[in-house]
Motif scaffolding. Sequence first.
Motif, PDB file in Angstrom:
ATOM      1  N   ILE A   1      41.372  42.700  56.891  1.00 11.82           N
ATOM      2  CA  ILE A   1      41.006  43.094  55.575  1.00 11.82           C
ATOM      3  C   ILE A   1      40.445  44.592  55.367  1.00 11.82           C
ATOM      4  CG2 ILE A   1      40.007  42.742  53.530  1.00 11.82           C
ATOM      5  CD1 ILE A   1      40.094  39.771  54.012  1.00 11.82           C
ATOM      6  N   ILE A   2      39.312  45.027  56.187  1.00 12.95           N
ATOM      7  CA  ILE A   2      38.728  46.042  56.149  1.00 12.95           C
ATOM      8  C   ILE A   2      39.421  47.140  56.794  1.00 12.95           C
ATOM      9  CG2 ILE A   2      36.531  47.395  56.277  1.00 12.95           C
ATOM     10  CD1 ILE A   2      36.105  45.179  54.218  1.00 12.95           C
ATOM     11  N   LEU A   3      39.936  46.896  57.851  1.00 14.50           N
ATOM     12  CA  LEU A   3      40.535  48.027  58.828  1.00 14.50           C
ATOM     13  C   LEU A   3      41.965  47.849  58.769  1.00 14.50           C
ATOM     14  CD1 LEU A   3      38.429  47.542  62.000  1.00 14.50           C
ATOM     15  CD2 LEU A   3      38.147  49.513  60.269  1.00 14.50           C
ATOM     16  N   ASN A   4      42.739  47.008  57.974  1.00 16.95           N
ATOM     17  CA  ASN A   4      44.084  47.066  57.770  1.00 16.95           C
ATOM     18  C   ASN A   4      44.479  47.979  56.661  1.00 16.95           C
ATOM     19  OD1 ASN A   4      46.759  46.440  57.236  1.00 16.95           O
ATOM     20  ND2 ASN A   4      46.139  44.056  57.015  1.00 16.95           N
ATOM     21  N   GLU A   5      45.216  48.935  57.325  1.00 23.31           N
ATOM     22  CA  GLU A   5      45.747  49.934  56.178  1.00 23.31           C
ATOM     23  C   GLU A   5      46.778  49.515  55.200  1.00 23.31           C
ATOM     24  OE1 GLU A   5      47.243  52.931  59.007  1.00 23.31           O
ATOM     25  OE2 GLU A   5      45.337  53.610  59.482  1.00 23.31           O
ATOM     26  N   ASN A   6      47.377  48.220  55.572  1.00 18.21           N
ATOM     27  CA  ASN A   6      48.328  47.775  54.589  1.00 18.21           C
ATOM     28  C   ASN A   6      47.658  47.219  53.308  1.00 18.21           C
ATOM     29  OD1 ASN A   6      50.636  48.564  56.133  1.00 18.21           O
ATOM     30  ND2 ASN A   6      50.344  46.980  57.414  1.00 18.21           N
ATOM     31  N   VAL A   7      46.182  46.896  53.211  1.00 16.45           N
ATOM     32  CA  VAL A   7      45.535  46.391  52.239  1.00 16.45           C
ATOM     33  C   VAL A   7      45.052  47.585  51.622  1.00 16.45           C
ATOM     34  CG1 VAL A   7      43.604  44.902  51.938  1.00 16.45           C
ATOM     35  CG2 VAL A   7      45.010  44.156  53.695  1.00 16.45           C
ATOM     36  N   LYS A   8      45.360  47.502  50.318  1.00 17.31           N
ATOM     37  CA  LYS A   8      44.863  48.560  49.412  1.00 17.31           C
ATOM     38  C   LYS A   8      43.291  48.414  49.116  1.00 17.31           C
ATOM     39  CE  LYS A   8      48.202  47.796  46.109  1.00 17.31           C
ATOM     40  NZ  LYS A   8      48.617  47.353  44.967  1.00 17.31           N
ATOM     41  N   ASP A   9      42.637  49.801  48.846  1.00 18.84           N
ATOM     42  CA  ASP A   9      41.233  49.570  48.665  1.00 18.84           C
ATOM     43  C   ASP A   9      40.683  48.612  47.618  1.00 18.84           C
ATOM     44  OD1 ASP A   9      40.822  51.630  50.350  1.00 18.84           O
ATOM     45  OD2 ASP A   9      40.410  53.301  49.093  1.00 18.84           O
ATOM     46  N   GLU A  10      41.525  48.599  46.593  1.00 16.08           N
ATOM     47  CA  GLU A  10      40.904  47.519  45.592  1.00 16.08           C
ATOM     48  C   GLU A  10      41.123  45.983  45.896  1.00 16.08           C
ATOM     49  OE1 GLU A  10      43.177  50.085  45.191  1.00 16.08           O
ATOM     50  OE2 GLU A  10      44.725  49.563  43.786  1.00 16.08           O
ATOM     51  N   ASP A  11      41.983  45.845  47.106  1.00 14.33           N
ATOM     52  CA  ASP A  11      42.065  44.349  47.530  1.00 14.33           C
ATOM     53  C   ASP A  11      41.032  44.241  48.755  1.00 14.33           C
ATOM     54  OD1 ASP A  11      43.850  44.020  45.468  1.00 14.33           O
ATOM     55  OD2 ASP A  11      45.418  44.849  46.779  1.00 14.33           O
ATOM     56  N   ALA A  12      40.611  45.463  49.297  1.00 12.77           N
ATOM     57  CA  ALA A  12      39.614  45.154  50.505  1.00 12.77           C
ATOM     58  C   ALA A  12      38.633  44.706  50.133  1.00 12.77           C
ATOM     59  CB  ALA A  12      39.808  46.478  51.401  1.00 12.77           C
ATOM     60  N   ASN A  13      38.361  43.427  49.922  1.00 15.78           N
ATOM     61  CA  ASN A  13      37.075  43.026  49.200  1.00 15.78           C
ATOM     62  C   ASN A  13      36.927  41.622  49.819  1.00 15.78           C
ATOM     63  OD1 ASN A  13      35.370  41.956  47.621  1.00 15.78           O
ATOM     64  ND2 ASN A  13      35.805  43.032  45.865  1.00 15.78           N
ATOM     65  N   ALA A  14      35.824  40.856  50.158  1.00 17.41           N
ATOM     66  CA  ALA A  14      35.490  39.472  50.569  1.00 17.41           C
ATOM     67  C   ALA A  14      35.814  38.488  49.508  1.00 17.41           C
ATOM     68  CB  ALA A  14      34.283  39.391  51.041  1.00 17.41           C
ATOM     69  N   ASN A  15      35.662  39.055  48.227  1.00 19.25           N
ATOM     70  CA  ASN A  15      35.735  38.083  47.129  1.00 19.25           C
ATOM     71  C   ASN A  15      35.239  36.639  47.487  1.00 19.25           C
ATOM     72  OD1 ASN A  15      37.068  39.353  44.965  1.00 19.25           O
ATOM     73  ND2 ASN A  15      38.982  39.620  46.071  1.00 19.25           N
ATOM     74  N   LEU A  16      34.047  36.440  47.803  1.00 15.26           N
ATOM     75  CA  LEU A  16      33.229  35.395  48.138  1.00 15.26           C
ATOM     76  C   LEU A  16      32.894  34.546  46.751  1.00 15.26           C
ATOM     77  CD1 LEU A  16      30.780  36.446  50.677  1.00 15.26           C
ATOM     78  CD2 LEU A  16      33.221  35.487  51.262  1.00 15.26           C
ATOM     79  N   PRO A  17      33.114  33.315  46.898  1.00 20.46           N
ATOM     80  CA  PRO A  17      32.648  32.808  45.589  1.00 20.46           C
ATOM     81  C   PRO A  17      31.370  32.770  45.543  1.00 20.46           C
ATOM     82  CG  PRO A  17      33.569  31.035  47.344  1.00 20.46           C
ATOM     83  CD  PRO A  17      33.620  32.492  47.715  1.00 20.46           C
ATOM     84  N   ARG A  18      30.899  32.751  44.132  1.00 19.53           N
ATOM     85  CA  ARG A  18      29.224  32.480  43.911  1.00 19.53           C
ATOM     86  C   ARG A  18      28.844  31.198  44.100  1.00 19.53           C
ATOM     87  NH1 ARG A  18      25.793  35.373  40.372  1.00 19.53           N
ATOM     88  NH2 ARG A  18      27.685  36.774  39.692  1.00 19.53           N
ATOM     89  N   ILE A  19      27.912  31.087  44.943  1.00 19.97           N
ATOM     90  CA  ILE A  19      27.296  29.597  45.188  1.00 19.97           C
ATOM     91  C   ILE A  19      26.199  29.397  44.032  1.00 19.97           C
ATOM     92  CG2 ILE A  19      26.032  28.438  47.027  1.00 19.97           C
ATOM     93  CD1 ILE A  19      27.678  29.907  49.143  1.00 19.97           C
ATOM     94  N   GLU A  20      26.620  28.155  43.407  1.00 20.36           N
ATOM     95  CA  GLU A  20      25.507  27.835  42.537  1.00 20.36           C
ATOM     96  C   GLU A  20      24.624  26.610  43.103  1.00 20.36           C
ATOM     97  OE1 GLU A  20      25.287  29.355  39.625  1.00 20.36           O
ATOM     98  OE2 GLU A  20      27.369  30.476  39.480  1.00 20.36           O
ATOM     99  N   VAL A  21      23.449  26.572  42.826  1.00 21.84           N
ATOM    100  CA  VAL A  21      22.676  25.446  43.239  1.00 21.84           C
ATOM    101  C   VAL A  21      22.686  24.495  41.781  1.00 21.84           C
ATOM    102  CG1 VAL A  21      20.346  24.633  43.647  1.00 21.84           C
ATOM    103  CG2 VAL A  21      21.210  26.799  44.429  1.00 21.84           C
ATOM    104  N   GLU A  22      23.254  23.226  42.243  1.00 17.21           N
ATOM    105  CA  GLU A  22      23.415  22.332  40.970  1.00 17.21           C
ATOM    106  C   GLU A  22      22.757  20.889  40.910  1.00 17.21           C
ATOM    107  OE1 GLU A  22      27.547  22.359  41.905  1.00 17.21           O
ATOM    108  OE2 GLU A  22      28.062  23.848  40.395  1.00 17.21           O
ATOM    109  N   GLY A  23      22.819  20.428  39.983  1.00 15.21           N
ATOM    110  CA  GLY A  23      22.292  19.050  39.982  1.00 15.21           C
ATOM    111  C   GLY A  23      21.022  18.867  40.256  1.00 15.21           C
ATOM    112  N   ALA A  24      20.615  17.761  41.093  1.00 19.83           N
ATOM    113  CA  ALA A  24      19.102  17.533  41.400  1.00 19.83           C
ATOM    114  C   ALA A  24      18.686  18.747  42.010  1.00 19.83           C
ATOM    115  CB  ALA A  24      19.208  16.188  42.270  1.00 19.83           C
ATOM    116  N   GLU A  25      19.223  19.484  43.152  1.00 15.51           N
ATOM    117  CA  GLU A  25      18.869  20.461  43.588  1.00 15.51           C
ATOM    118  C   GLU A  25      18.215  21.649  42.831  1.00 15.51           C
ATOM    119  OE1 GLU A  25      20.305  22.124  48.056  1.00 15.51           O
ATOM    120  OE2 GLU A  25      21.665  21.196  46.589  1.00 15.51           O
TER     121      GLU A  25
END
Length: 428
Positions: free
Chosen positions: A341-365
């Motif tokens: 992703i980061i060093l791959n020249e075929n991936v555009k700047d706007e797509d070079a992002n980890a796009n990790l899901p936000r982790i929510e603490v839910e329920g009893a926790e």
Amino acid sequence: MFLKEALPLSSVSQNATQSRTRFAVRPETAQPHVEGNVQVSDDYLGAPQDIDVPAQNTDELQAAWREWATECQASGTPTIVQLNHPGRQSPAGAGKKSFFTKNLAPSPIGLNFGPGILAKVASKVLFGTPKEMTVQDIKLVIDQFVEGAKRSYDAGFKGVELHAAHGYLLAQFHSPATNRRTDEFGGSAHKRVEISLRIIRRIRAVTSPNFSISIKFNSADAATDKTEDVLEQIRLLVDAGIDFLEISGGTYENPLMMGDDGVAKQDMSEDKPMKASTIKRESFFLEFAQTVRKSFPGLVLMVTGGFRTRTGMEGALQSGACDIVGVGRPAAVYPDFPTKIILNENVKDEDANANLPRIEVEGAEKWIVKISGVTALGAGKTTRVYQEHIGSMAAIKAFSCSISSLMTLTIHSRCEEAKPNGQESPRI
Ligand SMILES: Cc1cc2nc3c(=O)[nH]c(=O)nc-3n(C[C@H](O)[C@H](O)[C@H](O)COP(=O)(O)O)c2cc1C
């Protein structure tokens, strides 16, 4: 500016007797990485599954370490071992210490998770009030770090990183909030860092000039640390011969290093190219790195925490604040994040992002976090989720093993034109 090297994800674990080493994800490309949280004492671990350095070495164990180093570096991947002692952050049940044995710390100050009764109970039951280390205890811990480094060197690893961040033992010594000693290991900025200086000098003496010695260091905490004291400690570490300094931050009490993953994503959609202020928001500790850079223009600096986008990483490197970008969570999800992703020249700047899901603490926790006020529980959930990612990668490789903590995966880069006096690459 150019990105020079990237690092693959690899992970290793050893079974209870540490007589065999099994490999979870094999490095596929020739780029350096760090093996995280190898504990220098088997009595005090950060988590029950941590790799450790048992007091007694055996031919069989040393052979397992050699096999580990060889496997990590099979594709020419220079690998360094992160050595740690958790100090007061060793939870009950982690390590050979008995349930009644107190944790070790520079001063007998327990973890403070907040004013609530549940927070106090969690601190008391899980960690207890640590024992103030005697000078003899300190000398033993210094020996243990040196032994861990020697075994790493003999096994063929390319260096060690001392973990002096995230509130572990060396960080506890460095900070006036946790070190109230008045002997040779406390009382001034210099004396608080003395334990690390002795470890570094002795490691250099038993290894070689080419063996990389680095330190993961917490940013100054505005509430407890004077910036000039922290800069004085860095000066002493540089004089002792470190090859590079990694900047992170946070502790179990205040887990800043597990900051929010949503920030980078939101900012990517707002600003192109990223503004300096946005880059600062993506990386948790860049501002402190800039302060360090001003005083130490020639020191090789690595910053870890929050990097998710190519634009953010390039911005940090171009600003001259750091030479190496450390990546944790994205690498747990995408081990090929740097190369694919980061060093791959075929991936555009706007797509070079980890796009990790936000982790929510839910329920009893979520409810427990709310009524206890212990924010560390939320960070614990994040760590657990990413550990599961690493575990599933291990499963894909069809090896049954418990995975040690994630090592920091780094993208090593040089920003030649931003550096005032073009220096050598760090020894890794
Ligand atoms: C599952 C997991 C394990 C980790 N293990 C270590 C470790 O062994 N040593 C260390 O210094 N940091 C460790 N960290 C913290 C990361 O190195 C890094 O400081 C933190 O995740 C912030 O960086 P990021 O925003 O790129 O994830 C770990 C983080 C996660 C999520």
